[in-house]
Every structure is written in C-alpha cells, then in structure tokens.
Design a protein around this motif. Structure first.
Motif, mmCIF file in Angstrom:
data_model
loop_
_atom_site.group_PDB
_atom_site.id
_atom_site.type_symbol
_atom_site.label_atom_id
_atom_site.label_comp_id
_atom_site.label_asym_id
_atom_site.label_seq_id
_atom_site.Cartn_x
_atom_site.Cartn_y
_atom_site.Cartn_z
ATOM 1 N N THR A 5 0.835 -1.206 0.000
ATOM 2 C CA THR A 5 0.000 0.000 0.000
ATOM 3 C C THR A 5 0.865 1.250 0.000
ATOM 4 O O THR A 5 1.815 1.373 0.793
ATOM 5 N N MET A 6 0.560 2.149 -0.931
ATOM 6 C CA MET A 6 1.244 3.449 -1.009
ATOM 7 C C MET A 6 0.333 4.486 -0.355
ATOM 8 O O MET A 6 -0.754 4.761 -0.866
ATOM 9 N N PRO A 7 0.736 5.029 0.802
ATOM 10 C CA PRO A 7 -0.154 5.930 1.549
ATOM 11 C C PRO A 7 -0.269 7.301 0.882
ATOM 12 O O PRO A 7 0.543 7.635 0.010
ATOM 13 N N PHE B 66 -3.172 12.065 -2.981
ATOM 14 C CA PHE B 66 -2.521 10.932 -3.637
ATOM 15 C C PHE B 66 -1.022 11.194 -3.734
ATOM 16 O O PHE B 66 -0.594 12.309 -4.055
ATOM 17 N N ALA B 67 -0.220 10.155 -3.529
ATOM 18 C CA ALA B 67 1.243 10.312 -3.612
ATOM 19 C C ALA B 67 1.700 10.429 -5.059
ATOM 20 O O ALA B 67 2.807 10.900 -5.331
ATOM 21 N N MET B 68 0.860 9.936 -6.014
ATOM 22 C CA MET B 68 1.194 10.056 -7.443
ATOM 23 C C MET B 68 -0.067 10.541 -8.180
ATOM 24 O O MET B 68 -1.143 10.604 -7.585
ATOM 25 N N GLU B 69 0.076 10.817 -9.454
ATOM 26 C CA GLU B 69 -1.079 11.242 -10.239
ATOM 27 C C GLU B 69 -2.138 10.128 -10.168
ATOM 28 O O GLU B 69 -1.853 8.984 -10.504
ATOM 29 N N PRO B 70 -3.386 10.455 -9.739
ATOM 30 C CA PRO B 70 -4.357 9.376 -9.468
ATOM 31 C C PRO B 70 -4.995 8.749 -10.707
ATOM 32 O O PRO B 70 -5.346 7.585 -10.685
ATOM 33 N N ILE C 278 10.342 4.205 -3.530
ATOM 34 C CA ILE C 278 10.701 4.048 -2.111
ATOM 35 C C ILE C 278 10.193 5.199 -1.247
ATOM 36 O O ILE C 278 9.485 4.969 -0.252
ATOM 37 N N PRO C 279 10.467 6.455 -1.632
ATOM 38 C CA PRO C 279 9.960 7.554 -0.770
ATOM 39 C C PRO C 279 8.435 7.609 -0.720
ATOM 40 O O PRO C 279 7.855 8.099 0.243
ATOM 41 N N LEU C 280 7.775 7.055 -1.753
ATOM 42 C CA LEU C 280 6.303 7.107 -1.797
ATOM 43 C C LEU C 280 5.696 5.979 -0.957
ATOM 44 O O LEU C 280 4.656 6.150 -0.321
ATOM 45 N N LEU C 281 6.368 4.818 -0.955
ATOM 46 C CA LEU C 281 5.871 3.696 -0.133
ATOM 47 C C LEU C 281 6.263 3.904 1.329
ATOM 48 O O LEU C 281 5.558 3.465 2.237
ATOM 49 N N GLY C 282 7.424 4.573 1.539
ATOM 50 C CA GLY C 282 7.931 4.736 2.911
ATOM 51 C C GLY C 282 8.809 3.546 3.262
ATOM 52 O O GLY C 282 8.339 2.402 3.154
ATOM 53 N N GLU C 283 10.051 3.819 3.679
ATOM 54 C CA GLU C 283 10.997 2.725 3.927
ATOM 55 C C GLU C 283 10.484 1.770 5.012
ATOM 56 O O GLU C 283 10.471 0.549 4.818
ATOM 57 N N ASP C 284 10.037 2.305 6.122
ATOM 58 C CA ASP C 284 9.593 1.423 7.224
ATOM 59 C C ASP C 284 8.361 0.617 6.796
ATOM 60 O O ASP C 284 8.291 -0.589 7.009
#
Ligand SMILES: Cc1cc2nc3c(=O)[nH]c(=O)nc-3n(C[C@H](O)[C@H](O)[C@H](O)COP(=O)(O)OP(=O)(O)OC[C@H]3O[C@@H](n4cnc5c(N)ncnc54)[C@H](O)[C@@H]3O)c2cc1C
Ligand SMILES: Cc1cnn(-c2ccc(OCc3ccccc3)c(C(=O)O)c2)c1-c1ccc(Cl)c(F)c1
Length: 468
Positions: free
Chosen positions: A200-202, A208-212, A267-273
């Motif tokens: 899941t990409m928050p 939206f983290a990217m163009e929806p 990676i920055p969009l999914l979040g490393e943790d």
C-alpha cells in the motif's frame, strides 16, 4: 433431500460461489424471474472484516461495465471507481511517461474488490426471489441427480436439488471437480513461476502520492510493478516477481536494496519502514491459469468465471471476462427461450473459444512483458500502436484497445491482431525493399563515374586518413 426444483414454471437456479461472478449471476437470474439460491462458503463479507489474500482493487473495463449495465449496476459501481485515462510508465531513472489509452472516452476504472462484491450481493438480495446462504461450502454434487451436498458453518450437512447449477466457485472450483470425472472433459492448469505481492502506497500530505488517474506501471522485464488508485487516496501496488526472487529477500535491508535497484522512485512514496513491514506481512501469492471445456454437463450444470477460466492477471481481464460470461449466457437464454437443453451446449460452443483466447492472451502478455518489456520498449510499442491507429483508424486497432474498450469477441480480436501484424510486417518489408532498391538505383544513376572508379577514390582517401 430438499428438492427446490420448480413444480411451477419458475425455474430454481443454484449459484455456487458468492464472489464477483456468482453475485452478478444471481442478479441476472433473479432479474429473469428465476428462483435463485446462492451458496457461499465464506461468511457474509458485508459483516466480516476485510478479507486479505485477493487483489484489493481491480481494473474494470468495457466488457465488465456492459455486464453490470444489464442489471442496472454500472452507474453505482462506476461512481465509486477511479478513472485511469492513461498508463504512467516509470523508468529506472524515475522519469514518468504518460501514454493515453486512446480517444477521450477510453479509460479503465480502478474499483475496490470488496466493495464491488458487497454491492453485487446486496443487489442480488434485493430481489424477492433470491436467497443468499453464507457459510455453505459445496462438498460434492451428483451429475446424475443434480443433488448438491453443502457443509454448513455449524458442521451440519444439507442436500438440495435445483433445476440448474451455476458453478461460480473460483479457480479451485468444487463444481468443476465433478466435471473432471467425466470422459471427454478437457482440463489444463499452469502455475507460472511468478508470484504477486500487494503493497500500500499511503497518501502524501493528505493527497494521492502520485497522479491518481493513471495505471502506474514499472516494467522491468521479469520484475513488474503496477499501482492502481483507491478512493482513500492510497494506491495498491502489486509487485510481480519470480518466487525464487521473493525467497532471496529475507531482511528489511534486502527489501530496500531490491527496490533501490529496480523501483527507486517508489521508495519515498511507499515509505521505507512501511515497505520493510508490508513486504513480510503476507507471503507472495501464486497465479494459476486454468483452461477447460466443455463448460456444461448435460442440462444440469454450467461453470462461469474463474471456475471455467482462471487467467493470469497480465491483461486485467479475469473479472471482465467472468462478467461477460454472465452477459453472454443471458443473451443465449433470450435467444433459445431458456431451454437449458439447447442453452448450455450453445454457451459452451460460443464462449469456450473466447475464454481460451483471453487466457492465452494474458499468458502471452506475461511472457512478452517478462522477456522484452522495459520502460523504453513499453513506450515504443504503445506509441507505435497509437501512431498506426491514428493514420489507419479502421485498419489498425491496437490489440489492447480491442480487448479493453470493445466487446469484440476475444478470439476475433486475436485473429484480427494476427492479420494486422501480417499487414504491418509486409508493409515494413515492402518499404524496406523499395527504399533499398530505390536507394541503389539513385546511387548508381547519379554517380559521376563508374562504381569501380568510386571504390578507387574511396580507397585513396582511406590511405590518406591512415597517414594521419
Ligand atoms: C493479483 C490479481 C489481480 C487481478 N486483477 C484483475 C483486474 O485488474 N481486472 C480483472 O478483470 N480481473 C483481475 N483479476 C482476476 C479476478 O480477481 C478474478 O477473475 C475474479 O475474482 C473471478 O471472480 P469469480 O467470482 O469467478 O471467482 P472468485 O472471485 O474466486 O469467487 C469465488 C467464490 O466462490 C467461493 N467458493 C469457493 N469454493 C466454494 C465452495 N466449495 N462452496 C461455496 N463457495 C465456494 C469463494 O469463497 C469465493 O467467494 C486479478 C486477479 C489477481 C489474482
Ligand atoms: C491491471 C491491468 C489493466 N490493464 N493492464 C495492462 C496490461 C498490459 C498492457 O500492455 C501490455 C504490453 C505492453 C508493452 C508491450 C507488450 C505488451 C497494458 C497497457 O497497454 O497499458 C495494460 C494491466 C496490467 C496488469 C499487470 C501488469 Cl504487470 C501490467 F503492467 C498491467
């Protein structure tokens, strides 16, 4: 056993499986005035918490929408879908290339699987002539008598008969198991070496983290990732990768290393943790392709959806094909006045070639994407498709367009695509030959001297250059 077969004119239909296709089929038969008994092994998902393990969202396209439209469900489902007007191809360097699907109205929809299933179950339940039985798992059924045995969640068993059994119980269908015992029943299944995992990409800053409104694709040959948007402003990313690659990744650091190598921009969009956590939340799931025929037994039973044709998800058509099964069966019921003796064999005759074609297409897409398709090749292919279609709109229709945005029969779309490829290959060969012959002619025609003199002059120049 209980005998629900109709004594009156009204036929009783037993729909086994309350997933997407079973729930839609219940609407189709209820709309027709049949008595419908739906049996689903799981508890009512409208009361249960979210079920994991299936794809969270799906791409709904024209075939599926037409099937929903027939039972008045298209508007309700589309209103809760997110249009994806184009692909967004992500390159290794993080460059994003939008490639439209085609004309204005040509878009696919990202829809939530659980919500779609709930809406269809509720729509089926609203018909007075429908009964939904949850916690009823089909154990066995008899082809001779049509009697079905169900195991209920309280551990008791029940037997019932119906005028028609419609098997919509998915890729590992218990209904189809009986078919396998019959002679002349053809069956094949293939597990592909790839598995899939959903991440899941928050949202980012509440959006939206990217163009929806795009189907995001990271094509990396044997590794692929896609992302479909959700109404809660998240994206569901599906990573497709060989199981043996999944098995090599056992630590959070290895997850990050892998994504840094193949999908760095994500990676920055999914979040490393979150990425390190989600990657180990569920194991990668298998994907199977099932082809079989016939789809019916006598005048007693017919199978539809994944029970009849599970396809690998590399064309986004499994559910769309299953929904179209309901529509096609219904069209044949109208044509043959609901005479099951005629309807069932006709359904097999019409539908088997098409569902086999989409199963083959999806597998072909998988093999093609795994072997050749990186972001440059993906972009080139789609621009070529759009270029040829633009200049020869009625001659060249991209295969993806025929499959996704029309109800061209799947097997006819494949035949047309093969014909188009011949035309394109011939045209390229002809252009190549003409330009080679023409070029040689012009070279010779406009040469001041004989060719041999030209070679001497060229050789002399080489010697001079050699001298530097
Ligand atoms: C990763 C992935 C991505 C996908 N993406 C897309 C997409 O983008 N677009 C698309 O069109 N398709 C997509 N699909 C395909 C789609 O999910 C399936 O084609 C669709 O779910 C088939 O619906 P169905 O009702 O035939 O089977 P299912 O959804 O499997 O439903 C079968 C139902 O029968 C029930 N059942 C099973 N056995 C029994 C039994 N013995 N007794 C009673 N009930 C039983 C199950 O509990 C289930 O509810 C994707 C699939 C995967 C795996
Ligand atoms: C869920 C869904 C809905 N449609 N598609 C889909 C599939 C294939 C496509 O092209 C094949 C191709 C591109 C380039 C060269 C050859 C073939 C396109 C396209 O043209 O945009 C779209 C998918 C999907 C599903 C899984 C993966 Cl891995 C994936 F990438 C996309």
């Amino acid at each position: 056993p209980g005998d629900s077969r109709s004594t009156s004119k009204r036929k009783v239909i037993a729909v086994v499986g309350g997933g997407l296709v079973g729930a839609l089929n219940a609407c189709y038969f209820a709309k027709r005035g049949c008595g419908v008994e739906l049996f689903e092994s799981r508890e009512d998902i409208r009361q249960a918490k979210i079920v994991r393990g299936r794809s969270i969202n799906l791409a709904l396209s024209h075939r599926g929408r037409q099937a929903l439209k027939h039972v008045g469900m298209e508007e309700k489902i589309v209103s809760k879908g997110i249009p994806m007007n184009a692909r967004m191809i992500h390159s290794l360097e993080g460059k994003r290339s939008p490639i439209p699907y085609g004309k204005k109205g040509q878009y696919i929809l990202s829809v939530d699987r659980a919500n779609l299933n709930k809406e269809l179950l509720t729509a089926a339940e609203e018909y007075p002539n429908t009964k939904l039985n949850f916690g009823h798992k089909l154990l066995d059924w008899s082809i001779e008598s049509g009697a079905m045995t169900f195991l209920r969640s309280d551990g008791t068993k029940m037997e019932i008969k119906a005028d028609l059994i419609v098997g919509c119980d998915g890729a590992f269908s218990a209904i189809r198991k009986q078919f396998l015992r019959q002679s002349r029943f053809n069956y094949s299944q293939t597990y592909i070496p790839h598995g899939y995992m959903e991440l899941t990409m928050p949202p980012k800053n509440g959006d939206f983290a990217m163009e929806p409104n795009f189907l995001h694709i990271w094509p990396r040959n044997s590794f692929m990732m896609i992302a479909l948007p959700n109404l809660d402003k998240t994206f569901t990313c599906t990573l497709f990768m060989p199981f043996e690659e999944f098995e090599k990744i056992t630590t959070g650091e290895q997850v990050l290393e892998f994504f840094q190598t193949y999908f760095p921009d994500s990676i920055p969009l999914l979040g490393e943790d979150a990425l390190k956590r989600d990657f180990f939340r569920l194991p990668a799931q298998a994907m199977v392709s099932v082809k079989c025929s016939p789809y019916h037994m006598g005048n007693k039973c017919v199978i539809m959806g994944d029970a009849a044709h599970a396809v690998v998800p590399f064309y986004g058509q499994g559910m769309n094909a299953g929904f179209e099964d309901c529509l096609v069966f219904n069209e044949i019921m109208d044509q043959l006045n609901e005479d099951f003796n005629a309807v069932l064999p006709e359904y097999t005759r019409i539908r088997v070639p098409d569902d086999h074609a989409i199963a083959d297409l999806a597998m072909y897409n998988y093999i093609e994407m795994r072997a050749h398709v990186n972001s440059k090749w993906f972009i080139f292919r789609k621009y070529l498709d759009n270029f040829l279609h633009f200049f020869m709109p009625n001659k060249i229709i991209p295969l993806y367009t025929m499959v996704t945005f029309t109800r061209t029969r799947y097997h006819e779309a494949v035949q047309r695509w093969q014909w188009q490829n011949k035309v394109i290959n011939w045209s390229l060969f002809l252009c190549g030959t003409i330009s080679a012959v023409g070029g040689t002619f012009l070279l010779i025609r406009h040469l001041p001297q004989s060719p041999s003199l030209l070679v001497d002059q060229l050789w002399a120049r080489v010697q001079v250059l050699k001298g530097f």
